[in-house]
Write a protein that holds these residues in place. Structure first.
Motif, PDB file in Angstrom:
ATOM      1  N   VAL A  23       0.868  -1.177   0.000  1.00  0.00           N
ATOM      2  CA  VAL A  23       0.000   0.000   0.000  1.00  0.00           C
ATOM      3  C   VAL A  23       0.904   1.227   0.000  1.00  0.00           C
ATOM      4  CG1 VAL A  23      -1.761   1.247   1.313  1.00  0.00           C
ATOM      5  CG2 VAL A  23      -1.777  -1.243   1.282  1.00  0.00           C
ATOM      6  N   LYS A  27      -0.548   6.852   2.541  1.00  0.00           N
ATOM      7  CA  LYS A  27      -1.876   6.566   3.088  1.00  0.00           C
ATOM      8  C   LYS A  27      -1.826   6.360   4.596  1.00  0.00           C
ATOM      9  CE  LYS A  27      -3.760   4.695  -1.163  1.00  0.00           C
ATOM     10  NZ  LYS A  27      -4.420   3.571  -1.836  1.00  0.00           N
ATOM     11  N   VAL A  37      -7.714   1.947   5.669  1.00  0.00           N
ATOM     12  CA  VAL A  37      -6.829   1.168   4.797  1.00  0.00           C
ATOM     13  C   VAL A  37      -6.225  -0.001   5.570  1.00  0.00           C
ATOM     14  CG1 VAL A  37      -4.670   1.246   3.474  1.00  0.00           C
ATOM     15  CG2 VAL A  37      -6.339   3.082   3.248  1.00  0.00           C
ATOM     16  N   LYS A  41      -7.612  -3.138   3.683  1.00  0.00           N
ATOM     17  CA  LYS A  41      -6.607  -3.581   2.706  1.00  0.00           C
ATOM     18  C   LYS A  41      -5.530  -4.470   3.316  1.00  0.00           C
ATOM     19  CE  LYS A  41      -8.300  -0.882  -0.547  1.00  0.00           C
ATOM     20  NZ  LYS A  41      -9.382  -1.429  -1.305  1.00  0.00           N
TER      21      LYS A  41
END
Length: 118
Positions: A23, A27, A37, A41
């Motif tokens: 990622v 973020k 996230v 994720k």
């Protein structure tokens, strides 16, 4: 000054953890979005877990549970997860800069071209 240094250690550790998980590191520095996230994720749980963090008392259990799932995602155990929970300024950089690797497959973001006027 000590709190500032501890915060910098956590931020840098999170950046490296996000990068290891595939990622984008930036973020990790956006408030609320970074938790979203992390949950959806990186540890692969549903988005509504973020809402559970807003409920008093339950948020404490959810924090431990999220850290347990994060530790599992990098092949670590329950004791490491407790370290992430209670001594994050030490354990997040260890997870980020250490030799542990991300064990789960990250889902690529698919963009449908017909949604955009090209």
């Amino acid at each position: 000054m000590v709190v500032f240094i501890m915060a910098i250690l956590v931020i840098v550790g999170w950046w490296k953890i996000f990068t290891k998980a595939g990622v984008a590191g930036w973020k990790s520095i956006i408030p609320i979005y970074n938790i979203y996230v992390l949950i959806t994720k990186i540890i692969g749980k549903p988005w509504w877990w973020l809402l559970l963090l807003c409920i008093p008392i339950l948020n404490l259990a959810m924090t431990v549970l999220i850290n347990v799932e994060l530790a599992k995602a990098f092949g670590k155990g329950i004791l490491f997860a407790l370290g992430l929970t209670f001594l994050g300024f030490i354990f997040y950089p260890i997870l980020g800069f250490g030799d542990s690797t991300y064990k789960r497959a990250i889902e690529p973001e698919v963009v449908d071209a017909k949604d955009y006027d090209l």
